[in-house]
Write a protein that holds these residues in place. Sequence first.
Motif, mmCIF file in Angstrom:
data_model
loop_
_atom_site.group_PDB
_atom_site.id
_atom_site.type_symbol
_atom_site.label_atom_id
_atom_site.label_comp_id
_atom_site.label_asym_id
_atom_site.label_seq_id
_atom_site.Cartn_x
_atom_site.Cartn_y
_atom_site.Cartn_z
ATOM 1 N N ASP A 5 0.828 -1.211 0.000
ATOM 2 C CA ASP A 5 0.000 0.000 0.000
ATOM 3 C C ASP A 5 0.860 1.259 0.000
ATOM 4 N N LEU A 6 1.792 1.352 0.955
ATOM 5 C CA LEU A 6 2.668 2.524 1.052
ATOM 6 C C LEU A 6 4.086 2.076 1.375
ATOM 7 N N LEU A 7 5.058 2.786 0.829
ATOM 8 C CA LEU A 7 6.466 2.544 1.127
ATOM 9 C C LEU A 7 7.106 3.874 1.482
ATOM 10 N N ALA A 8 7.897 3.890 2.570
ATOM 11 C CA ALA A 8 8.539 5.125 3.027
ATOM 12 C C ALA A 8 9.943 4.799 3.525
ATOM 13 N N VAL A 9 10.741 5.851 3.758
ATOM 14 C CA VAL A 9 12.065 5.692 4.345
ATOM 15 C C VAL A 9 12.097 6.505 5.637
ATOM 16 N N LEU A 10 12.555 5.870 6.737
ATOM 17 C CA LEU A 10 12.587 6.491 8.047
ATOM 18 C C LEU A 10 13.840 7.347 8.214
ATOM 19 N N ARG A 11 13.830 8.167 9.258
ATOM 20 C CA ARG A 11 14.967 9.048 9.518
ATOM 21 C C ARG A 11 16.248 8.264 9.740
ATOM 22 N N ASP A 12 16.151 7.065 10.358
ATOM 23 C CA ASP A 12 17.357 6.275 10.614
ATOM 24 C C ASP A 12 17.814 5.488 9.390
ATOM 25 N N GLY A 13 17.121 5.661 8.252
ATOM 26 C CA GLY A 13 17.525 5.007 7.014
ATOM 27 C C GLY A 13 16.808 3.718 6.710
ATOM 28 N N ILE A 62 15.329 10.762 -2.186
ATOM 29 C CA ILE A 62 14.094 11.056 -1.449
ATOM 30 C C ILE A 62 14.424 11.415 -0.006
ATOM 31 N N TYR A 63 15.337 10.654 0.598
ATOM 32 C CA TYR A 63 15.738 10.913 1.981
ATOM 33 C C TYR A 63 16.356 12.300 2.110
ATOM 34 N N ALA A 64 17.318 12.618 1.244
ATOM 35 C CA ALA A 64 18.009 13.903 1.318
ATOM 36 C C ALA A 64 17.057 15.069 1.095
ATOM 37 N N GLY A 65 16.094 14.901 0.186
ATOM 38 C CA GLY A 65 15.144 15.973 -0.075
ATOM 39 C C GLY A 65 14.201 16.235 1.083
ATOM 40 N N HIS A 66 13.886 15.190 1.833
ATOM 41 C CA HIS A 66 12.932 15.335 2.943
ATOM 42 C C HIS A 66 13.617 15.741 4.240
ATOM 43 N N PHE A 67 14.723 15.086 4.576
ATOM 44 C CA PHE A 67 15.379 15.319 5.869
ATOM 45 C C PHE A 67 16.521 16.334 5.786
ATOM 46 N N LYS A 68 16.853 16.778 4.576
ATOM 47 C CA LYS A 68 17.893 17.792 4.376
ATOM 48 C C LYS A 68 19.256 17.334 4.907
ATOM 49 N N GLN A 69 19.527 16.044 4.762
ATOM 50 C CA GLN A 69 20.821 15.483 5.142
ATOM 51 C C GLN A 69 21.018 14.190 4.372
ATOM 52 N N ALA A 70 22.246 13.706 4.377
ATOM 53 C CA ALA A 70 22.547 12.481 3.634
ATOM 54 C C ALA A 70 21.940 11.275 4.331
ATOM 55 N N CYS A 71 21.546 10.290 3.540
ATOM 56 C CA CYS A 71 20.957 9.064 4.088
ATOM 57 C C CYS A 71 22.034 8.253 4.800
ATOM 58 N N PRO A 72 21.753 7.752 6.010
ATOM 59 C CA PRO A 72 22.750 6.940 6.733
ATOM 60 C C PRO A 72 23.180 5.742 5.900
ATOM 61 N N ALA A 73 24.467 5.423 5.977
ATOM 62 C CA ALA A 73 24.984 4.279 5.222
ATOM 63 C C ALA A 73 25.900 3.465 6.120
ATOM 64 N N PRO A 74 25.766 2.143 6.167
ATOM 65 C CA PRO A 74 24.676 1.405 5.513
ATOM 66 C C PRO A 74 23.381 1.521 6.308
ATOM 67 N N ALA A 75 22.238 1.494 5.621
ATOM 68 C CA ALA A 75 20.943 1.593 6.282
ATOM 69 C C ALA A 75 20.633 0.302 7.034
ATOM 70 N N PRO A 76 19.992 0.425 8.218
ATOM 71 C CA PRO A 76 19.592 -0.796 8.947
ATOM 72 C C PRO A 76 18.720 -1.692 8.074
ATOM 73 N N ALA A 77 18.917 -3.012 8.220
ATOM 74 C CA ALA A 77 18.279 -3.957 7.318
ATOM 75 C C ALA A 77 16.819 -4.236 7.660
#
Length: 254
Positions: A91-99, A151-166
């Motif tokens: 239904d919906l897919l999103a990315v959280l602040r922690d990646g 999408i992450y950078a545009g919303h949170f105004k910072q780079a996406c954490p790497a590596p993102a939690p699985a």
Amino acid sequence: MATKSGNFWLRYRTVAVIRSKMKKPSHPAVKRTGRILPSGVIELEEAGFVEGPFTYESTLEKWLVDHFDQLNLDAALIGSQVKFQKGKKADLLAVLRDGRLCLVENKRDCAPREALAQLLDYAMELNELLPAELDEICRSSHARHQTVKEIYAGHFKQACPAPAPATPLLVLVADSFEEDEENLALFLNQKHGFHIRLIRFEAEGFGKEKEVKFATVVDEIDQVRPVGDVKPNTFVVRVEEQYRYSWEGMRAEN
């Protein structure tokens, strides 16, 4: 019920809804499922008498897309009806602040136990995707055709954490939940390392006057209720989540 006119068959799948007291406005609705059988049968789903402003699950989904922040997930929405490689659609897919990624399944009425199984299927699909495959899915689902990191950078105004939690966050939004479904979510969270959140909504009104409130029933940090011996003078209380419920009231009832 099936009717025949020449060589054309029309089948209705009926969902019976019987309520002794209807406190909210209701109206019947019929929805085409889009499933056409090899024999040419077209299935229609009769929604019965629907309470509240969400006639179909698609109506609820559209509202969640337009008001995604009200779920309080601290996440950037990637898209809706996200199609995976095996043909399944979340239904919906999103990315959280922690990646982490976040999958949201919504049910207009009481969520069946199978809804949790759906979320687990989607989580398995995500786990099998390569980064390039995930980015391709995001591009096809997002309005601006962006990757997860964009999408992450545009919303949170910072780079996406790497590596993102699985482990993704699995969110089920529904009008209500059965107790065994809550217990199953608690068990999967605590004993098997899943991150499942059950969110109940209450909706009143129609159109622009519509008001929707959300309450978390099960959170990924909740613990399974104690079993066995309990220390003296210890109160173990389980109540349906309310906006106002005093400790004195809980003690009086228990």
